[in-house]
Design a protein around this motif. Structure first.
Motif, PDB file in Angstrom:
ATOM      1  N   PHE A  25       0.862  -1.290  -0.029  1.00  0.00           N
ATOM      2  CA  PHE A  25      -0.043   0.032   0.014  1.00  0.00           C
ATOM      3  C   PHE A  25       0.746   1.335  -0.196  1.00  0.00           C
ATOM      4  O   PHE A  25       0.508   2.358  -0.573  1.00  0.00           O
ATOM      5  N   LEU A  26       1.985   1.373   0.553  1.00  0.00           N
ATOM      6  CA  LEU A  26       3.067   2.393   0.496  1.00  0.00           C
ATOM      7  C   LEU A  26       3.396   2.713  -0.757  1.00  0.00           C
ATOM      8  O   LEU A  26       3.520   3.864  -1.431  1.00  0.00           O
ATOM      9  N   GLN A  29       0.927   4.314  -2.895  1.00  0.00           N
ATOM     10  CA  GLN A  29       0.403   5.586  -2.883  1.00  0.00           C
ATOM     11  C   GLN A  29       1.737   6.291  -3.561  1.00  0.00           C
ATOM     12  O   GLN A  29       1.465   7.339  -4.333  1.00  0.00           O
ATOM     13  N   GLN A  30       2.965   5.756  -3.768  1.00  0.00           N
ATOM     14  CA  GLN A  30       3.785   6.611  -4.411  1.00  0.00           C
ATOM     15  C   GLN A  30       3.747   6.596  -5.959  1.00  0.00           C
ATOM     16  O   GLN A  30       4.117   7.438  -6.511  1.00  0.00           O
ATOM     17  N   THR A  32       0.494   6.297  -7.142  1.00  0.00           N
ATOM     18  CA  THR A  32      -0.412   7.126  -7.469  1.00  0.00           C
ATOM     19  C   THR A  32       0.134   8.792  -7.461  1.00  0.00           C
ATOM     20  O   THR A  32      -0.308   9.693  -8.008  1.00  0.00           O
ATOM     21  N   HIS A  33       1.149   8.835  -6.515  1.00  0.00           N
ATOM     22  CA  HIS A  33       1.856  10.359  -6.478  1.00  0.00           C
ATOM     23  C   HIS A  33       2.532  10.413  -7.876  1.00  0.00           C
ATOM     24  O   HIS A  33       2.373  11.596  -8.128  1.00  0.00           O
TER      25      HIS A  33
END
Length: 135
Positions: A25-26, A29-30, A32-33
């Motif tokens: 999940f981390l 997120q990256q 997605t960023h």
């Protein structure tokens, strides 16, 4: 002592599962960023496809994420030629095998790819300051 021998493998399985999926999940997120950074560049009036691809690549490199698949920009073609108001979607995809923790037990449950898409509307050309003052 027998209780510990029975429970310890289950506790370790749970802990390593939490670590693997938390890491997934981390990284998601990256990714997605990175897609968001590419979309923010893509919707500016003077953006080019090359600048969008460079922004995504720089973001992924800065975050230490490898395994980047080709970035998809929709609609296809040169970003600079799109009309104002056109919705631009930037999709970033990475191979999870290249960014995962590689805990063998959880490899069967891990996804093949992590993918994120971000859509934003294309901005118009900026009006010169003198044009706004004369109105």
């Amino acid at each position: 002592m027998i209780e510990a021998a029975l429970v310890l493998p289950l506790v370790l399985l749970l802990v390593f599962g939490i670590l693997e999926f938390g890491w997934m999940f981390l990284v998601l997120q990256q990714v997605t960023h990175g897609a968001r950074a590419g979309a923010r560049i893509a919707v500016t009036a003077d953006a080019t496809t090359a600048s969008v691809l460079a922004a995504v690549q720089d973001m992924m490199t800065d975050r230490g994420i490898g395994g980047l698949e080709p970035v998809e920009i929709s609609p296809a073609g040169e970003v600079a030629d799109l009309d104002s108001g056109t919705v631009v979607t930037v999709t970033v995809k990475v191979r999870y095998a290249d960014v995962g923790l590689k805990i063998p037990l959880f490899a069967a449950f891990a996804p093949t790819y992590l993918r994120a898409s971000v859509s934003m509307a294309k901005e118009g050309k900026r009006e010169p300051e003198i044009g706004r003052i004369l109105r």
